[in-house]
Design a protein around this motif. Structure first.
Motif, PDB file in Angstrom:
ATOM      1  N   MET A  47      53.046   4.430  69.116  1.00 28.01           N
ATOM      2  CA  MET A  47      52.500   3.055  68.236  1.00 28.01           C
ATOM      3  C   MET A  47      51.327   2.919  68.381  1.00 28.01           C
ATOM      4  SD  MET A  47      55.640   0.637  66.915  1.00 28.01           S
ATOM      5  CE  MET A  47      56.518   0.909  68.827  1.00 28.01           C
ATOM      6  N   VAL A  48      50.597   3.043  67.127  1.00 32.26           N
ATOM      7  CA  VAL A  48      49.130   2.979  67.364  1.00 32.26           C
ATOM      8  C   VAL A  48      49.179   1.653  66.011  1.00 32.26           C
ATOM      9  CG1 VAL A  48      46.323   3.189  67.035  1.00 32.26           C
ATOM     10  CG2 VAL A  48      48.380   4.371  68.254  1.00 32.26           C
ATOM     11  N   ILE A  54      53.521   9.311  60.766  1.00 34.18           N
ATOM     12  CA  ILE A  54      53.591   8.711  59.944  1.00 34.18           C
ATOM     13  C   ILE A  54      52.354   7.414  59.911  1.00 34.18           C
ATOM     14  CG2 ILE A  54      55.343   9.883  58.995  1.00 34.18           C
ATOM     15  CD1 ILE A  54      56.447   6.833  59.052  1.00 34.18           C
ATOM     16  N   GLU A  55      51.631   6.803  58.765  1.00 28.21           N
ATOM     17  CA  GLU A  55      50.839   5.709  58.717  1.00 28.21           C
ATOM     18  C   GLU A  55      50.926   5.375  57.698  1.00 28.21           C
ATOM     19  OE1 GLU A  55      47.043   5.522  61.230  1.00 28.21           O
ATOM     20  OE2 GLU A  55      45.955   5.677  59.044  1.00 28.21           O
ATOM     21  N   VAL A  56      51.203   4.004  57.578  1.00 33.10           N
ATOM     22  CA  VAL A  56      51.044   3.417  56.110  1.00 33.10           C
ATOM     23  C   VAL A  56      50.105   1.642  56.375  1.00 33.10           C
ATOM     24  CG1 VAL A  56      53.423   3.745  56.228  1.00 33.10           C
ATOM     25  CG2 VAL A  56      52.757   1.748  57.076  1.00 33.10           C
ATOM     26  N   HIS A 104      44.458  -6.512  57.124  1.00 36.32           N
ATOM     27  CA  HIS A 104      44.237  -5.722  56.611  1.00 36.32           C
ATOM     28  C   HIS A 104      45.603  -4.503  57.929  1.00 36.32           C
ATOM     29  CE1 HIS A 104      41.738  -5.270  53.561  1.00 36.32           C
ATOM     30  NE2 HIS A 104      41.542  -6.039  53.723  1.00 36.32           N
ATOM     31  N   PHE A 105      46.482  -3.775  57.791  1.00 38.30           N
ATOM     32  CA  PHE A 105      47.581  -3.799  58.543  1.00 38.30           C
ATOM     33  C   PHE A 105      47.467  -2.072  58.704  1.00 38.30           C
ATOM     34  CE2 PHE A 105      49.256  -8.038  58.203  1.00 38.30           C
ATOM     35  CZ  PHE A 105      49.750  -8.593  59.131  1.00 38.30           C
ATOM     36  N   ARG A 106      47.386  -1.691  59.586  1.00 41.31           N
ATOM     37  CA  ARG A 106      48.041   0.102  59.418  1.00 41.31           C
ATOM     38  C   ARG A 106      48.748   0.185  60.423  1.00 41.31           C
ATOM     39  NH1 ARG A 106      44.693   4.099  57.031  1.00 41.31           N
ATOM     40  NH2 ARG A 106      43.060   3.054  56.883  1.00 41.31           N
ATOM     41  N   VAL A 107      49.759   1.054  60.294  1.00 39.04           N
ATOM     42  CA  VAL A 107      50.826   1.092  61.101  1.00 39.04           C
ATOM     43  C   VAL A 107      50.771   2.690  61.378  1.00 39.04           C
ATOM     44  CG1 VAL A 107      53.202   0.236  61.909  1.00 39.04           C
ATOM     45  CG2 VAL A 107      51.407  -1.417  60.410  1.00 39.04           C
ATOM     46  N   ARG A 108      50.777   3.327  63.108  1.00 37.35           N
ATOM     47  CA  ARG A 108      50.841   4.420  62.589  1.00 37.35           C
ATOM     48  C   ARG A 108      52.392   4.609  64.260  1.00 37.35           C
ATOM     49  NH1 ARG A 108      46.419   8.389  65.026  1.00 37.35           N
ATOM     50  NH2 ARG A 108      45.528   7.842  62.842  1.00 37.35           N
ATOM     51  N   ILE A 109      52.957   5.309  63.682  1.00 34.55           N
ATOM     52  CA  ILE A 109      54.453   5.462  64.416  1.00 34.55           C
ATOM     53  C   ILE A 109      54.668   6.866  64.518  1.00 34.55           C
ATOM     54  CG2 ILE A 109      55.834   5.156  62.982  1.00 34.55           C
ATOM     55  CD1 ILE A 109      58.203   3.811  64.551  1.00 34.55           C
ATOM     56  N   LEU A 146      54.184  -6.952  65.896  1.00 32.71           N
ATOM     57  CA  LEU A 146      54.458  -6.094  64.958  1.00 32.71           C
ATOM     58  C   LEU A 146      55.235  -4.709  65.977  1.00 32.71           C
ATOM     59  CD1 LEU A 146      55.257  -5.727  61.712  1.00 32.71           C
ATOM     60  CD2 LEU A 146      52.552  -4.451  62.783  1.00 32.71           C
ATOM     61  N   ILE A 147      54.477  -4.633  67.387  1.00 27.67           N
ATOM     62  CA  ILE A 147      55.153  -3.662  68.017  1.00 27.67           C
ATOM     63  C   ILE A 147      56.030  -4.132  68.296  1.00 27.67           C
ATOM     64  CG2 ILE A 147      54.633  -2.121  70.114  1.00 27.67           C
ATOM     65  CD1 ILE A 147      51.395  -2.303  70.000  1.00 27.67           C
ATOM     66  N   ASN A 148      56.375  -5.074  68.772  1.00 25.08           N
ATOM     67  CA  ASN A 148      57.660  -5.611  69.297  1.00 25.08           C
ATOM     68  C   ASN A 148      59.026  -5.141  68.484  1.00 25.08           C
ATOM     69  OD1 ASN A 148      56.808  -6.392  72.132  1.00 25.08           O
ATOM     70  ND2 ASN A 148      56.341  -8.220  71.407  1.00 25.08           N
ATOM     71  N   THR A 149      58.152  -5.786  67.422  1.00 25.40           N
ATOM     72  CA  THR A 149      59.591  -5.631  66.186  1.00 25.40           C
ATOM     73  C   THR A 149      59.531  -4.162  65.596  1.00 25.40           C
ATOM     74  OG1 THR A 149      58.805  -7.950  65.370  1.00 25.40           O
ATOM     75  CG2 THR A 149      60.113  -6.448  63.637  1.00 25.40           C
TER      76      THR A 149
END
Length: 129
Positions: A111-112, A11-13, A52-57, A98-101
């Motif tokens: 994660m990306v 998923i990506e937000v 701008h943050f893009r978080v994929r998990i 952010l990866i660590n959190t």
């Protein structure tokens, strides 16, 4: 239905946050404070960006393993206040934090993370299992 072991689900937000940071080395490092058209010494002073943050998990199935609206709201809640005071933090540093959190709340997931200044220049960090 596709049955294949190489299939990866994500998923990506995305979200944005105003922040102020600086790159102190830019004031004195001769590779940065060049005095010509490549000079970026101005980065040594506090300056504003929209980050701008893009978080994929990774997720394990197709039916809301992580509900992305809830995930986005949680991520946004990590950045309280109207403007982030980032001091010397780079995009790479913010992405790694952010990866660590995220890893604490959602362990054992790939994660990306992308963090870009004004949607233009930034960093991409991958945490692959």
């Amino acid at each position: 239905m596709i049955i294949a072991s190489p299939l990866r689900r994500w998923i990506e937000v995305t979200f944005q946050k105003e922040g102020i940071h600086k790159y102190p080395a830019a004031l004195t490092d001769p590779a940065l404070a060049t005095g010509d058209e490549y000079d970026v010494s101005f980065l040594g002073h506090p300056h504003r960006h929209i980050f701008h943050f893009r978080v994929r998990i990774s997720v394990s199935h197709n039916d809301r393993d992580i509900e992305f609206i809830q995930f986005k709201r949680w991520l946004e809640s990590l950045y309280t206040g109207k403007t982030l005071d980032l001091n010397y933090r780079s995009c790479e540093m913010m992405a790694e934090d952010l990866i660590n959190t995220i890893s604490v709340r959602y362990p054992n997931r790939a994660m990306v993370i992308q963090v870009f200044e004004d949607g233009e220049n930034g960093a991409i960090l991958e945490w692959m299992l």
